[in-house]
Every structure is written in structure tokens, then in C-alpha cells.
Design an enzyme around this catalytic site. Structure first.
Site, PDB file in Angstrom:
ATOM      1  NE  ARG A  91      -6.550  15.866 -16.121  1.00 19.27           N
ATOM      2  CZ  ARG A  91      -7.420  16.002 -17.153  1.00 19.27           C
ATOM      3  NH1 ARG A  91      -8.718  15.858 -16.947  1.00 19.27           N
ATOM      4  NH2 ARG A  91      -6.968  16.273 -18.359  1.00 19.27           N
ATOM      5  CE1 TYR A 121      -2.144  18.789   9.504  1.00 18.78           C
ATOM      6  CE2 TYR A 121      -3.112  19.748   7.534  1.00 18.78           C
ATOM      7  CZ  TYR A 121      -2.055  19.132   8.173  1.00 18.78           C
ATOM      8  OH  TYR A 121      -0.913  18.872   7.466  1.00 18.78           O
ATOM      9  CG  ASP A 161      -9.914  16.040   8.575  1.00 12.37           C
ATOM     10  OD1 ASP A 161      -9.609  14.837   8.701  1.00 12.37           O
ATOM     11  OD2 ASP A 161      -9.085  16.913   8.250  1.00 12.37           O
ATOM     12  CE  LYS A 195      -1.043  13.332   8.015  1.00  5.44           C
ATOM     13  NZ  LYS A 195      -2.005  14.399   8.280  1.00  5.44           N
TER      14      LYS A 195
HETATM   15  C1  LIG Z   1      -2.409  15.640   7.616  1.00  4.57           C
HETATM   16  C2  LIG Z   1      -3.798  16.137   7.760  1.00  4.57           C
HETATM   17  C3  LIG Z   1      -4.451  16.789   6.705  1.00  4.57           C
HETATM   18  C4  LIG Z   1      -3.754  17.126   5.395  1.00  4.57           C
HETATM   19  O1  LIG Z   1      -3.452  15.991   4.669  1.00  4.57           O
HETATM   20  P1  LIG Z   1      -2.172  15.865   3.667  1.00  4.57           P
HETATM   21  O2  LIG Z   1      -2.266  14.460   3.197  1.00  4.57           O
HETATM   22  O3  LIG Z   1      -0.954  16.167   4.478  1.00  4.57           O
HETATM   23  O4  LIG Z   1      -2.393  16.864   2.589  1.00  4.57           O
HETATM   24  C5  LIG Z   1      -5.762  17.181   6.885  1.00  4.57           C
HETATM   25  N1  LIG Z   1      -6.409  16.954   8.055  1.00  4.57           N
HETATM   26  C6  LIG Z   1      -5.807  16.346   9.092  1.00  4.57           C
HETATM   27  C7  LIG Z   1      -6.571  16.130  10.355  1.00  4.57           C
HETATM   28  C8  LIG Z   1      -4.492  15.913   8.987  1.00  4.57           C
HETATM   29  O5  LIG Z   1      -3.898  15.322  10.033  1.00  4.57           O
END
Ligand SMILES: *Cc1c(COP(=O)(O)O)cnc(C)c1O
Length: 402
Positions: free
Chosen positions: A73, A126, A198, A223
Site C-alpha cells: 500500500r 465531469y 483535470d 481514458k
Molecule cells: C472518467 C473521468 C473521471 C473519473 O475517473 P474514473 O477513472 O472513472 O474514476 C474524472 N474526470 C474526467 C474528465 C473523466 O473523464
């Protein structure tokens, strides 16, 4: 293409390095993505970091840790490879890998905020980020205001004495709005707040927020970074080592770390991010060109279009305009019909993988935003343009639109 990574600076590497005063040429993006944190294994020479599927480590006497590893961890060698690589490709001081993007956001929120603090978020954030603020952070005592981040006066007006962070997404999901990172860094820092970006939609290949003044970058590595729709993960990269250390403390104390296999898959994806992203962008441009001419399409949302209100800012801060394209059909029925008729574009949530996806945000990814300030238009269709043959993708969409 020119690298966005500054080429002639003296930013020290995160994994040691000589430092000193002589300017060091920073390696290009693809070189860092393939090599940073990924020295061949000293024992076997394996060129790919092994999956250290292990929880604990033998100690040479009490407190005698080898390479600092005691419990997975706290740290795991496969995760360390990914974390070092993420820090390098975002040109930050410290990278941290989490079990998901939202786990990374939660750790960040609870590191930089205390009950009583306030955060400014995008008014088209998001959906999961909005839910984290509305249902988790707010009951904990952190307040927030959704603000249109393209409007700097609105952001300045929303700043309060207790504002701890300005939280930015650019491009946004699913409306592909653009926010000026440099300008927002100025607003945040004048207020004594942090600028969080982000960077999921752009990826570090297309946009480097830390070099533009941001303090922390957030990723859903699920992503584009992972890129193959086969792993869920998240990351934080801090510009400075002190904040990086505080985030690392919370990563360990809260415990939502990336497992070794997930870290390995994410690192494998990251190696090809540059070449994949070039193709995502090229394919998206072909599709945008077709959609803008099509009679059945009312409006195309893509920051690469000169008519997009954020086009100039996007051109200034991004290497190219990305693989996400949204368009409006004039009615919910028409939008749903297109989504249900494509064959190559798979109907599904998520984005950023090699395969093309199509979805109806109003009833799928953003259904939970219905009735909130983040509700999206019902006639909107969102594409995550993959890296298949562009002519095949065009034909598929044209048939669905007919
Ligand atoms: C998918 C997404 C998230 C969240 O991420 P997870 O891996 O699904 O927890 C946060 N910000 C954006 C812009 C996203 O597309």
C-alpha cells in the site's frame, strides 16, 4: 510535431539525476513515456518492469528495507515505475497512481481542503466530480460553486476568502468547453488558492498544465493514458515536492492505490500515448469536417473549429485538439437514433480507448446531472474517436445519419 515539454530548461529529473547548474535538455515526450522510471531490471535485464504481484517485502534486520519497500500500500515497484513516468511526462515533481480517477480526486480534495473551505469547479464538470463535491465533500463541510471557467470575471467574482482551490477541466466533458489555464492560474494564485487541472481529455501529450502554472494535475488514466479500455485508474501529479509529499501521505493513509497489474497495464498504455493521440486527433478532424457539412447535424462542438469560442486559447495551450467530438442533432429523438444506428462506433460510456465509442450524454454519462446546473442538452451526441481506419469511421457515421 514540436514537443510541448520545455527542451532547454534545467528541471531536475524526479528519479535522481545530477542537478547542478548546467542546463539539461529535457527528453522528448515519447522518450520519457517509454523510458522514464523503466530502467531494465537489474537482475534479469528484462526491458519491461515486472508485475511485482506482492504485498510485503523481506527486511534485512528490523528497519533494514531494500530500496525502501516494506508493504505494497505504501509503495510497490511496478507502481513506482508508473508514478515516476507520470511525473516525468507531466513535468512535475511527484506522480501518484490511484485505483481510479475519482480515488485520486478524493485524495487530492482531502489533502488540500479542510471542512470550512471552498472550491470553485467548472459548471460543466465531469458528472462524477460533481457528485464527489455534492454528495461527499459538501456533507464533510467543503462548499463549492460551479462557475463557467471561460468567464474569468465570473471566476474572480466567485472567489471567497476561504477558497482553497480552483478546479479546472479543459476541454470539458461533454461540451468541449475550453478554459485558459495560465489566466486561471493567475486568478487562483492571487486568491492564495491552488489551481487543479483535470487533464484527462487532453492527456499530457496534448497539454501540460503544470508548465502553464497549475499546481496539480488530475487524471482518469482509465481514458487516454491507459488507452485500451482494459483498466480503471487515476493519477495525481504535483508541481512541487512538498505538495507531492502531502499527497503521498494521504495516498498511503487513505489507501486507494493502484494495484501492480493495473499499474503495469497503465504504464504499457502510456508508452504509446503519443502515436495513439496523433491518430485520434487526425481521425477526429476528418469526422468534424464531415459533420460540419452534414445537413442533419445542427452544431458541431470541437475546439479545433475556428468558430469554437475557445479555439484561440486551445490553439495556445494544446498541441492539437484531441479525439473527443460532440454534436447536436436538434432533437433528442434524432440524437438517440444516431447513437443506436452506428456499428463501428460502439454504444458505450467511457472514452479514450483505441476503439471508437458513441453515446447520448443526457441519458447515459450525464443522466445523474439531470435537474442540476450541469444538465446537458438532450440533442447532444458525444464521440470518442478511435484509431481505426478513418474512411471506415466516416462511412459508419454517414450511414447512421442518413
Ligand atoms: C472518467 C473521468 C473521471 C473519473 O475517473 P474514473 O477513472 O472513472 O474514476 C474524472 N474526470 C474526467 C474528465 C473523466 O473523464
Amino acid at each position: 510535431m514540436d514537443s510541448l515539454v520545455p527542451m532547454d530548461n534545467d528541471v531536475p529529473p524526479v528519479n535522481g539525476g545530477t542537478g547542478g547548474s548546467s542546463p539539461r535538455r529535457r527528453q522528448g515526450f515519447e522518450t520519457l513515456a517509454i523510458h522514464a522510471g523503466q530502467e531494465p531490471d537489474p537482475t534479469t535485464g528484462a526491458v519491461v518492469p515486472p508485475i511485482y504481484q506482492v504485498s510485503t517485502y523481506k527486511q534485512d534486520g528490523i528497519g533494514g528495507l531494500r530500496e525502501g519497500y516494506e508493504y505494497s500500500r505504501s509503495a510497490n515497484p511496478t507502481r513506482t515505475s508508473l508514478e515516476v513516468c507520470l511525473a516525468e511526462v507531466e513535468a512535475g515533481a511527484r506522480g501518484l497512481a490511484f485505483a481510479s480517477g475519482l480515488a485520486a480526486e478524493d485524495a487530492l480534495l482531502r489533502t488540500v481542503c479542510r471542512p470550512g473551505d471552498h472550491v470553485i469547479i467548472p459548471n460543466d464538470a465531469y458528472g462524477g466530480t460533481y457528485r464527489l463535491f455534492a454528495k461527499v465533500a459538501e456533507p464533510w463541510g467543503v462548499t463549492f460553486d460551479p462557475v463557467p471557467l471561460a468567464d474569468l470575471d465570473a471566476v474572480r467574482a466567485a472567489v471567497r476568502p476561504d477558497t482553497r482551490a480552483v478546479w479546472v477541466e479543459t476541454p470539458t466533458n461533454p461540451l468541449l468547453g475550453i478554459a485558459d489555464i495560465t489566466a486561471l492560474a493567475g486568478v487562483a494564485h492571487d486568491a492564495g488558492a491552488l489551481l487543479v487541472v483535470d487533464n484527462t481529455f487532453a492527456s499530457p501529450y496534448l497539454q501540460q498544465p503544470l508548465a502553464l502554472g497549475a499546481d496539480v494535475v488530475v487524471h482518469s488514466t482509465t481514458k487516454y493514458v491507459g488507452g485500451h479500455s482494459d483498466v480503471v485508474g487515476g493519477a495525481l501529479v504535483a508541481a512541487d515536492a512538498d505538495l507531492g509529499e502531502r499527497l503521498a501521505f494521504h495516498q498511503n493513509a487513505m489507501g486507494a492505490v493502484a494495484g501492480p497489474f493495473d499499474a503495469w497495464l497503465t504504464l504499457r498504455g502510456l508508452k504509446t500515448l503519443g502515436v495513439r493521440m496523433d491518430r485520434h486527433c487526425a481521425n477526429a478532424e476528418r469526422i468534424v469536417e464531415m459533420l460540419t457539412r452534414h445537413d442533419a447535424v445542427r452544431e458541431v462542438l470541437y475546439p479545433g473549429l475556428p468558430s469554437h469560442p475557445g479555439h484561440d486559447v486551445a490553439a495556445k495551450q494544446m498541441r492539437a485538439f484531441g479525439g473527443m467530438v460532440s454534436f447536436r442533432m436538434g432533437s433528442q429523438e434524432a440524437a438517440v437514433r444516431v447513437c443506436e444506428r452506428t456499428k463501428l462506433f460502439t454504444l458505450g460510456e467511457s472514452l479514450g480507448g483505441v476503439e471508437s465509442l458513441i453515446e447520448h450524454p443526457g441519458r447515459m454519462t450525464h443522466a445523474s446531472a439531470a435537474g442540476s446546473p450541469l444538465e446537458v442538452p438532450a440533442d447532444l451526441v458525444r464521440l470518442s474517436v478511435g484509431i481505426e481506419d478513418a474512411d471506415d469511421l466516416l462511412r459508419d457515421l454517414e450511414l447512421a445519419l442518413a
